[in-house]
Motif scaffolding. Structure first.
Motif, mmCIF file in Angstrom:
data_model
loop_
_atom_site.group_PDB
_atom_site.id
_atom_site.type_symbol
_atom_site.label_atom_id
_atom_site.label_comp_id
_atom_site.label_asym_id
_atom_site.label_seq_id
_atom_site.Cartn_x
_atom_site.Cartn_y
_atom_site.Cartn_z
ATOM 1 N N GLU A 187 0.827 -1.205 0.000
ATOM 2 C CA GLU A 187 0.000 0.000 0.000
ATOM 3 C C GLU A 187 0.864 1.259 0.000
ATOM 4 N N GLN A 188 1.956 1.236 0.750
ATOM 5 C CA GLN A 188 2.871 2.373 0.744
ATOM 6 C C GLN A 188 3.487 2.568 -0.640
ATOM 7 N N LEU A 189 3.908 1.476 -1.264
ATOM 8 C CA LEU A 189 4.505 1.590 -2.598
ATOM 9 C C LEU A 189 3.488 2.069 -3.622
ATOM 10 N N GLN A 190 2.237 1.617 -3.476
ATOM 11 C CA GLN A 190 1.191 2.101 -4.387
ATOM 12 C C GLN A 190 1.009 3.605 -4.236
ATOM 13 N N ALA A 191 0.992 4.085 -2.985
ATOM 14 C CA ALA A 191 0.826 5.518 -2.743
ATOM 15 C C ALA A 191 2.010 6.307 -3.293
ATOM 16 N N ILE A 192 3.213 5.768 -3.120
ATOM 17 C CA ILE A 192 4.404 6.434 -3.665
ATOM 18 C C ILE A 192 4.307 6.526 -5.179
ATOM 19 N N TYR A 193 3.977 5.418 -5.822
ATOM 20 C CA TYR A 193 3.895 5.436 -7.283
ATOM 21 C C TYR A 193 2.818 6.399 -7.773
ATOM 22 N N ASP A 194 1.663 6.378 -7.104
ATOM 23 C CA ASP A 194 0.565 7.241 -7.547
ATOM 24 C C ASP A 194 0.902 8.720 -7.399
ATOM 25 N N VAL A 230 4.351 9.858 -7.705
ATOM 26 C CA VAL A 230 5.508 10.199 -8.542
ATOM 27 C C VAL A 230 5.287 9.899 -10.025
ATOM 28 N N LYS A 231 4.181 9.273 -10.362
ATOM 29 C CA LYS A 231 3.938 8.965 -11.778
ATOM 30 C C LYS A 231 3.759 10.211 -12.628
ATOM 31 N N GLN A 263 6.800 9.380 -22.121
ATOM 32 C CA GLN A 263 7.166 7.995 -22.394
ATOM 33 C C GLN A 263 7.156 7.102 -21.159
ATOM 34 N N GLN A 264 7.324 7.652 -19.961
ATOM 35 C CA GLN A 264 7.187 6.878 -18.720
ATOM 36 C C GLN A 264 7.962 5.568 -18.787
ATOM 37 N N ALA A 265 9.257 5.682 -18.987
ATOM 38 C CA ALA A 265 10.093 4.501 -19.228
ATOM 39 C C ALA A 265 10.433 3.707 -17.966
ATOM 40 N N LEU A 266 10.212 4.271 -16.784
ATOM 41 C CA LEU A 266 10.609 3.582 -15.554
ATOM 42 C C LEU A 266 9.764 2.340 -15.308
ATOM 43 N N ARG A 267 10.442 1.258 -14.906
ATOM 44 C CA ARG A 267 9.771 0.050 -14.431
ATOM 45 C C ARG A 267 10.381 -0.314 -13.080
#
Length: 202
Positions: A36-43, A45-46, A54-58
């Protein structure tokens, strides 16, 4: 220590959290880092800017003991213990086939198609640069979640790519340890260049 700066809109506490007091952590507590923390971080910094969106980060979250062992084997000796003991480790990589995800309704899609769809070296260079921009945002996002990040580039890149990205479509950019900082987590703060040393006007 909080330094007031009226030229910045961000309040002083947030400035400290994200920048002045934030440090690269070398030790961590055993408190887990949740999905859940990682989801919040991604949401958060996206929204980092990238060329042609291009959003190349994986991001590969290394959670299993087997995957952690494979990763640690590729880390430089000075990073092995840190990577072994961090609550969570993320492999940040560039997707060299990012062009397959570009929405074709974007106004600049024809230009992007001409640049990226047939030229692998162009794609790889663009993915590496724009993915690195996103890595910086990712680290800030980890800090915004009240966690510490320990980004590292001391590793065998070819080994990590072979172990985790064997199809050749991704290239590692950084490995980031994530968690709550532990005992003696920080090295002494290294000096930073001053404004006058960095900024010029033409």
């Amino acid at each position: 220590m909080t330094i007031a700066n009226d030229a910045l809109v961000l309040d002083a506490a947030a400035q400290d959290l994200l920048f002045r007091e934030a440090r690269t952590a070398n030790t961590f507590t055993d408190e887990p880092v949740t999905d859940e923390q990682l989801q919040a971080i991604y949401d958060l910094v996206k929204y980092a800017p990238t060329a042609f969106n291009q959003q190349a980060l994986r991001v590969v979250l290394v959670r299993s003991a087997e995957a952690r062992e494979r990763l640690v084997a590729q880390m430089a000796d000075g990073n092995k213990a840190k990577t072994s003991s961090a609550p969570l480790v993320a492999i940040l990589a560039a997707d060299n086939e990012f062009h397959e995800e570009l929405p074709n309704q974007l106004p600049h899609f024809p230009q992007a198609k001409e640049m990226f769809f047939s030229e692998r070296p162009v794609r790889e260079g663009s993915a590496a640069f724009n993915g690195a921009l996103q890595v910086g945002y990712f680290i800030i996002g980890v800090r915004a979640a009240g966690l510490a990040a320990g980004p590292m580039t001391g590793y065998n890149a070819a080994g990590i790519n072979k172990e985790f990205f064997a199809d050749g479509e991704h290239s590692v950019l950084a490995v980031v340890n994530i968690g709550k900082p532990g005992e003696d987590a920080w090295f002494p703060r290294s000096p930073r260049l001053s404004y006058d040393e960095v900024v010029s006007t033409v």
